[in-house]
Design an enzyme around this catalytic site. Structure first.
Site, mmCIF file in Angstrom:
data_model
loop_
_atom_site.group_PDB
_atom_site.id
_atom_site.type_symbol
_atom_site.label_atom_id
_atom_site.label_comp_id
_atom_site.label_asym_id
_atom_site.label_seq_id
_atom_site.Cartn_x
_atom_site.Cartn_y
_atom_site.Cartn_z
ATOM 1 N N ARG A 24 9.018 10.324 -5.351
ATOM 2 C CA ARG A 24 8.299 10.596 -4.449
ATOM 3 C C ARG A 24 6.965 10.914 -4.709
ATOM 4 N NH1 ARG A 24 11.884 8.405 -2.152
ATOM 5 N NH2 ARG A 24 13.469 8.967 -0.673
ATOM 6 N N GLU A 36 2.914 8.265 2.568
ATOM 7 C CA GLU A 36 3.060 6.698 3.001
ATOM 8 C C GLU A 36 3.010 6.616 4.475
ATOM 9 O OE1 GLU A 36 6.794 5.523 0.965
ATOM 10 O OE2 GLU A 36 6.113 6.394 -0.758
ATOM 11 N N HIS A 82 6.749 1.105 -2.397
ATOM 12 C CA HIS A 82 7.927 1.817 -2.232
ATOM 13 C C HIS A 82 8.949 0.695 -2.135
ATOM 14 C CE1 HIS A 82 10.136 5.450 -0.570
ATOM 15 N NE2 HIS A 82 11.008 4.764 -1.561
#
Ligand code: 8YV
Length: 329
Positions: free
Chosen positions: A244, A273, A291
């Site tokens: 993350r 993001e 991602h």
């Protein structure tokens, strides 16, 4: 299945086979356009749904959960990380939260290895040079030199399922395995992985060639790689993150790579993001991916299957297998 059956609301488009099975089993409302829900739409969803199936892109925070109707009993996350969900507030309101652990371990570990290899060996840089019409005059003994992987030290932060899967792969590439984790692994697993445990994250950081972040984002790991800790890295060290973005102070990392204080980074995840620090986008020493760690069709179908099992078990009156408890975080 009748219109009176419990309503399952899925916030994003899932693989066709998963959606088809959900339609067979549940009174389900899907999102065929795959347009992420706004906060208002999410609030509306929790006021209607008996079961909500969100993803990493939905912020199920205190406000959203507080607006939920009493019928909402299960939040079955399509994903392993649950940092987008306020687990504590859900628990206080008697809402069960489940996730999809295990099924994306190998895919995420593969992507971690891809980044570990790509950055020091300048894989993307070489490819972009050719694809963007760079004039290649032929092989040269001193051009496009990167750094050797074999024999280097890999420091894994977070030695859970994914961290261990990375370690297994990395050993085959001749990297020595080091790790920092909340709990030390059993001697048997340490021996199997030839892994060296560092109680002090600071000391591990100062001694590694490559750092791989593989821990979840929790309040305890937010900015674990802070500006202070990033400064401990050697200037020839690389940082890889498939966990993350919030675990690393992204602005500090970008500044330090620009200043040559860190050699480079391979990043699949970002702090805000889909926004990415522009310095990272510009740097030739940084590989960025949108991602994609678990982005295989097999992985996404397996994740869907886990979600279905959790919902079905719950609706049948049993304890869903992948229940997330606040104490696990
Ligand atoms: C998922 C992930 O695709 O499962 C996770 O924690 O980071 C991703 O690989 C995403 O979270 C889906 O919600």
């Amino acid at each position: 299945m009748t219109a009176n059956s419990p309503l399952v609301i899925v916030t994003r488009k899932l693989p066709d086979v998963v959606e088809a099975r959900m339609r067979e089993l549940f009174n389900v409302r899907l999102n065929p356009q795959d347009k992420p829900l706004t906060k208002d739409e999410l609030i509306h969803a929790v006021q209607e749904a008996d079961v909500l199936v969100p993803t990493v892109t939905d912020r199920i925070d205190r406000t959203v959960i507080s607006m939920a109707g009493p019928q909402l009993k299960l939040i079955s996350q399509f994903g392993t990380g649950v940092d987008n969900i306020d687990i504590e507030t859900a628990r206080n309101r008697g809402i069960i939260v489940t996730n999809t652990p295990g099924v994306l371990t190998e895919d995420t570990a593969d992507m971690t290895m891809a980044l570990i290899l790509s950055v020091p060996r300048r894989v993307m840089e070489g490819s972009s040079f050719l694809k963007n019409g760079g004039e290649w005059t032929g092989w040269s003994p001193t051009w496009m030199l990167g750094h050797r992987i074999y024999g280097k030290k890999l420091g894994i932060i977070g030695m859970g399922r994914i961290g261990q899967a990375v370690a297994r792969r990395a050993r085959a590439f001749g990297l020595s395995i080091h790790y920092h984790n909340r709990r030390r692994l059993s001697p048997a697993i340490e021996a199997e992985l030839s892994a060296t445990y560092w109680d002090s994250l600071d000391q591990m950081l100062a001694n590694m060639d490559i750092i791989s972040v593989n821990c979840p984002h929790t309040p305890a790991t937010y900015h674990l790689l802070s500006a202070r800790r990033l400064k401990l890295l050697r200037p020839d060290a690389f940082v890889v993150n498939t966990a993350r973005g919030e675990v690393i102070d992204e602005n500090a990392l970008a500044r330090m790579i620009e200043a040559g204080e860190i050699a480079g980074a391979g990043l699949d995840v970002f702090e805000n993001e889909p926004a990415i620090n522009p310095k990272l986008l510009k740097s030739k020493n940084v590989v960025v991916l949108p991602h994609m760690g678990s982005a295989t069709i097999e992985g996404r179908i397996d994740m869907g299957e886990k979600v279905i099992i959790n919902i079905k078990t719950f609706l049948d009156g049993h304890n869903p297998p992948d229940r997330v408890h606040p104490a696990m975080l």
